[in-house]
Design an enzyme around this catalytic site. Structure first.
Site, PDB file in Angstrom:
ATOM      1  N   LYS A   1     -18.971  -5.431   1.873  1.00 19.84           N
ATOM      2  CA  LYS A   1     -19.965  -4.601   1.197  1.00 19.84           C
ATOM      3  C   LYS A   1     -21.282  -5.358   1.116  1.00 19.84           C
ATOM      4  O   LYS A   1     -21.292  -6.580   0.947  1.00 19.84           O
ATOM      5  CB  LYS A   1     -19.476  -4.252  -0.216  1.00 19.84           C
ATOM      6  CG  LYS A   1     -18.224  -3.380  -0.197  1.00 19.84           C
ATOM      7  CD  LYS A   1     -17.571  -3.314  -1.563  1.00 19.84           C
ATOM      8  CE  LYS A   1     -16.236  -2.567  -1.457  1.00 19.84           C
ATOM      9  NZ  LYS A   1     -15.404  -2.801  -2.664  1.00 19.84           N
TER      10      LYS A   1
ATOM     11  N   ARG B   1      -8.014  -6.568  -9.631  1.00 21.43           N
ATOM     12  CA  ARG B   1      -8.813  -7.729 -10.050  1.00 21.43           C
ATOM     13  C   ARG B   1     -10.194  -7.276 -10.516  1.00 21.43           C
ATOM     14  O   ARG B   1     -10.571  -6.123 -10.331  1.00 21.43           O
ATOM     15  CB  ARG B   1      -9.015  -8.651  -8.844  1.00 21.43           C
ATOM     16  CG  ARG B   1      -9.700  -7.917  -7.706  1.00 21.43           C
ATOM     17  CD  ARG B   1     -10.246  -8.794  -6.604  1.00 21.43           C
ATOM     18  NE  ARG B   1     -11.142  -8.037  -5.755  1.00 21.43           N
ATOM     19  CZ  ARG B   1     -10.773  -7.244  -4.776  1.00 21.43           C
ATOM     20  NH1 ARG B   1      -9.493  -7.077  -4.500  1.00 21.43           N
ATOM     21  NH2 ARG B   1     -11.662  -6.578  -4.063  1.00 21.43           N
TER      22      ARG B   1
ATOM     23  N   VAL C   1     -16.451  -7.973  -7.214  1.00 12.46           N
ATOM     24  CA  VAL C   1     -17.810  -8.507  -7.021  1.00 12.46           C
ATOM     25  C   VAL C   1     -18.835  -7.553  -7.642  1.00 12.46           C
ATOM     26  O   VAL C   1     -19.769  -7.979  -8.323  1.00 12.46           O
ATOM     27  CB  VAL C   1     -18.116  -8.695  -5.513  1.00 12.46           C
ATOM     28  CG1 VAL C   1     -19.553  -9.162  -5.300  1.00 12.46           C
ATOM     29  CG2 VAL C   1     -17.134  -9.663  -4.863  1.00 12.46           C
TER      30      VAL C   1
ATOM     31  N   GLU D   1      -9.814   2.770  -5.265  1.00  9.97           N
ATOM     32  CA  GLU D   1     -10.693   3.054  -4.128  1.00  9.97           C
ATOM     33  C   GLU D   1     -10.351   4.415  -3.542  1.00  9.97           C
ATOM     34  O   GLU D   1      -9.181   4.700  -3.276  1.00  9.97           O
ATOM     35  CB  GLU D   1     -10.483   2.022  -3.016  1.00  9.97           C
ATOM     36  CG  GLU D   1     -10.957   0.637  -3.339  1.00  9.97           C
ATOM     37  CD  GLU D   1     -10.908  -0.287  -2.114  1.00  9.97           C
ATOM     38  OE1 GLU D   1     -11.318  -1.440  -2.266  1.00  9.97           O
ATOM     39  OE2 GLU D   1     -10.459   0.142  -1.028  1.00  9.97           O
TER      40      GLU D   1
ATOM     41  N   LEU E   1      -9.856  10.069   8.342  1.00  4.43           N
ATOM     42  CA  LEU E   1     -11.086  10.754   7.912  1.00  4.43           C
ATOM     43  C   LEU E   1     -12.243  10.124   8.676  1.00  4.43           C
ATOM     44  O   LEU E   1     -12.431   8.911   8.648  1.00  4.43           O
ATOM     45  CB  LEU E   1     -11.271  10.619   6.400  1.00  4.43           C
ATOM     46  CG  LEU E   1     -10.075  11.097   5.545  1.00  4.43           C
ATOM     47  CD1 LEU E   1     -10.355  10.894   4.065  1.00  4.43           C
ATOM     48  CD2 LEU E   1      -9.755  12.564   5.819  1.00  4.43           C
TER      49      LEU E   1
ATOM     50  N   LYS F   1      -3.824  10.882   7.725  1.00  2.00           N
ATOM     51  CA  LYS F   1      -4.895  11.591   8.420  1.00  2.00           C
ATOM     52  C   LYS F   1      -6.084  10.633   8.493  1.00  2.00           C
ATOM     53  O   LYS F   1      -6.410   9.972   7.505  1.00  2.00           O
ATOM     54  CB  LYS F   1      -5.279  12.844   7.611  1.00  2.00           C
ATOM     55  CG  LYS F   1      -6.442  13.619   8.176  1.00  2.00           C
ATOM     56  CD  LYS F   1      -5.972  14.520   9.275  1.00  2.00           C
ATOM     57  CE  LYS F   1      -7.141  15.212   9.993  1.00  2.00           C
ATOM     58  NZ  LYS F   1      -6.657  15.855  11.236  1.00  2.00           N
TER      59      LYS F   1
ATOM     60  N   LYS G   1       0.823  -1.222   0.000  1.00  2.00           N
ATOM     61  CA  LYS G   1       0.000   0.000   0.000  1.00  2.00           C
ATOM     62  C   LYS G   1       0.854   1.268   0.000  1.00  2.00           C
ATOM     63  O   LYS G   1       0.373   2.331  -0.403  1.00  2.00           O
ATOM     64  CB  LYS G   1      -0.962  -0.005   1.188  1.00  2.00           C
ATOM     65  CG  LYS G   1      -1.846  -1.258   1.278  1.00  2.00           C
ATOM     66  CD  LYS G   1      -2.622  -1.532  -0.007  1.00  2.00           C
ATOM     67  CE  LYS G   1      -3.178  -2.942  -0.040  1.00  2.00           C
ATOM     68  NZ  LYS G   1      -3.672  -3.354  -1.358  1.00  2.00           N
TER      69      LYS G   1
HETATM   70  C1  MV4 Z   1      -9.260   4.947   6.096  1.00  2.00           C
HETATM   71  C2  MV4 Z   1     -10.367   5.437   6.831  1.00  2.00           C
HETATM   72  C3  MV4 Z   1     -10.300   6.725   7.301  1.00  2.00           C
HETATM   73  N1  MV4 Z   1      -9.198   7.468   7.079  1.00  2.00           N
HETATM   74  N2  MV4 Z   1      -8.183   5.728   5.910  1.00  2.00           N
HETATM   75  C4  MV4 Z   1     -10.851   0.494   5.581  1.00  2.00           C
HETATM   76  C5  MV4 Z   1     -10.643  -0.453   4.470  1.00  2.00           C
HETATM   77  C6  MV4 Z   1      -9.411  -0.007   3.776  1.00  2.00           C
HETATM   78  N3  MV4 Z   1      -9.583  -0.140   2.358  1.00  2.00           N
HETATM   79  C7  MV4 Z   1      -9.214   1.399   4.181  1.00  2.00           C
HETATM   80  N4  MV4 Z   1     -10.171   1.663   5.218  1.00  2.00           N
HETATM   81  C8  MV4 Z   1     -10.292   2.888   5.762  1.00  2.00           C
HETATM   82  N5  MV4 Z   1      -9.236   3.709   5.586  1.00  2.00           N
HETATM   83  C9  MV4 Z   1      -8.152   6.954   6.391  1.00  2.00           C
HETATM   84  N6  MV4 Z   1      -7.070   7.699   6.188  1.00  2.00           N
HETATM   85  C10 MV4 Z   1     -11.465   4.592   7.008  1.00  2.00           C
HETATM   86  C11 MV4 Z   1     -11.420   3.305   6.480  1.00  2.00           C
HETATM   87  C12 MV4 Z   1     -12.625   2.521   6.686  1.00  2.00           C
HETATM   88  C13 MV4 Z   1     -13.423   2.137   5.607  1.00  2.00           C
HETATM   89  C14 MV4 Z   1     -13.109   2.478   4.293  1.00  2.00           C
HETATM   90  C15 MV4 Z   1     -13.888   2.082   3.239  1.00  2.00           C
HETATM   91  C16 MV4 Z   1     -15.041   1.348   3.475  1.00  2.00           C
HETATM   92  C17 MV4 Z   1     -15.386   0.999   4.760  1.00  2.00           C
HETATM   93  C18 MV4 Z   1     -14.591   1.387   5.831  1.00  2.00           C
HETATM   94  C19 MV4 Z   1     -14.944   1.040   7.139  1.00  2.00           C
HETATM   95  C20 MV4 Z   1     -14.153   1.416   8.174  1.00  2.00           C
HETATM   96  C21 MV4 Z   1     -12.984   2.150   7.950  1.00  2.00           C
END
Ligand code: MV4
Length: 460
Positions: A248, A302, A305, A286, A214, A212, A126
């Protein structure tokens, strides 16, 4: 006449589908439509699966446990050789984002239907993914595109520069694994130590990075498709905020309430990033979206879904396009041709207890599926099908398309009303309730909405 590069590159006429369930069915259809022969594989638990009967060859490659079948690289390569396959489609999950497998497939003289092993590896880390995206001008979450050092004072300075709350993520993580929120300075070092240890155990790498945090973003993704000749397009966006524990539940395209002029530069930057890294095939960027801004978090290398919602709005058959790209064909679509029309929803129908969400295995004694204009069902099950406890609980995807979001919601309510699955528990009752929710209807829901909604529903 001598062959052109395009004619000779990656030519194959038989595809081994290294997957099971609804996606094995979906990929098999695309192959047949393209005039390709198919090889299905299964574990012992899936011997009776209908996708085996419709394939040109069908091989049982191992025991029910995924590690000994769908994840067994040697068994899959042997099956490909025995059945005369020239390419392997990994689907999603299992080996789809395994760079070593992509490499082994190519070394065996077969085509991996996906990006190169090196693209998979860059995006799998990442930190290198973030570095590549920043270099291509894709907007990222504030924070360095380098691994955190060990020196406590430097770490503290980075956190202060970003501003609390921050989030610590493992470079080898993704999809919600290996991350920890740090609300304030006094728990910073403890959080880093814990995440490092988890990362070392789970991913074999202690590498971490900081961003940071969010607090109330939406999860929005951009679908891309690229060929091997320097062409790439984006096919619009999806909103996948409706999730529980990083699974999801409902996806939609387009993401509601996003003005075209604010997403347009983001889509173009994704295309630029693909060209810069020499990306091939389909991929998903994403993003978190908060207060009108987009922040890249991860790229999935990839087929996903939720690809059908983009197929419904863009009219592009994403699986066919992916296979054609792997065959070395020039993309038969330019950005100006891409238009997204109407609105699409997908509901994931899972075999699970509607209250506890625990997987529910057993025989489907009765099945009724909806039909009609703008309704699509991607599934591998039928009445009499035995849902096995070994794999993911997804049994069907219910997809609708209509001119407007409100009409698509009404169509989904009707489709859910016409869906009957008996013999096992499913999340259908919960999906029916969700599609009656007011905030969801307004398109005002973030990544935390579903978990809050479930908590409230349990309390009342
Ligand atoms: C984050 C975030 C808030 N701030 N990064 C969770 C899955 C992974 N792909 C990254 N994720 C997150 N990264 C920052 N800087 C909150 C999440 C996150 C989230 C993101 C997408 C969909 C669902 C989520 C559920 C919890 C936290």
């Amino acid at each position: 006449m001598p062959e052109t590069l395009e004619q000779s590159a990656g030519r194959f006429d038989t595809v081994l589908i290294a997957n099971r369930g609804e996606i094995a069915v979906r990929i098999q259809r695309a192959c047949r439509e393209l005039g390709l022969k198919t090889v299905a594989i299964c574990s012992e638990a899936d011997r009776q699966a209908p996708y085996g009967k419709t394939a040109d060859s069908f091989l049982c490659i191992g025991p029910s446990t995924a590690a000994k079948s769908y994840l067994n690289q040697d068994a899959i390569l042997l099956a490909a050789r025995l059945a005369g396959a020239g390419a392997i489609h990994p689907g999603y999950g299992f080996l789809s984002e395994n760079a070593a497998f992509a490499d082994a497939v190519e070394k065996a003289g077969l085509v991996f239907i996906g990006p190169t092993a090196s693209s998979i590896a860059i995006m799998g880390d990442k930190i290198s993914a973030k570095r590549a995206m920043m270099a291509a001008g894709v907007p990222c979450v504030p924070g360095p595109d380098t691994a955190l050092p060990d020196d406590p004072a430097t770490i503290e300075r980075i956190a202060l520069e970003i501003g609390y709350p921050v989030i610590i993520k493992a470079a080898g993580g993704g999809g919600g694994r290996g991350m920890r929120v740090v609300p304030k300075a006094d728990v910073l070092h403890e959080a880093i130590a814990l995440t490092r240890e988890e990362a070392r155990k789970a991913f074999g790498s202690r590498s971490l990075y900081m961003e940071k945090f969010l607090e109330h973003p939406r999860h929005i993704e951009i679908q891309v498709i690229c060929d091997d000749h320097g062409n790439a397009v984006w096919l619009g966006h999806r909103d996948c905020s409706m999730q529980r524990r990083h699974q999801k539940v409902v996806e939609e395209a387009p993401a509601p309430g996003i003005a075209p002029d604010i997403i347009q530069p983001v889509g173009l930057a994704c295309v630029q990033a693909c060209l810069q890294i020499g990306y091939r095939g389909v991929g998903t960027f994403e993003f978190l979206y908060e207060d009108g801004a987009f922040y890249f978090i991860e790229m999935n290398t990839r087929l996903q879904v939720e690809h059908p919602v983009t197929e419904m709005t863009s009219g592009v058959d994403i699986v066919q396009a992916q296979i054609r790209a792997a065959q070395g064909h020039v993309l038969d679509l330019i950005q100006g041709d891409v238009t997204c029309e109407g609105h699409s929803f997908e509901c994931r129908i899972n075999a699970e207890d509607p209250e506890t969400f625990l997987p529910s295995a057993g025989v489907v004694t009765h099945l009724a599926l909806p039909a009609g204009p703008g309704i699509r069902v991607d599934t591998h099950i039928h009445a009499g099908y035995k849902v096995s406890p070994y794999y993911d609980s997804l049994i069907a995807k219910l997809i609708v398309h209509a001119p407007t979001r409100a009409e698509a919601m009404a169509r989904m309510r009707e489709a859910l009303a016409g869906t009957e699955v008996e013999g096992i528990s499913t999340n259908i009752p919960f999906l029916r309730a969700l599609f009656k929710d007011g905030a969801f209807a307004q398109g005002e829901t973030d990544i935390h909405y579903l978990e809050q909604w479930l908590k409230l529903r349990r309390a009342t």
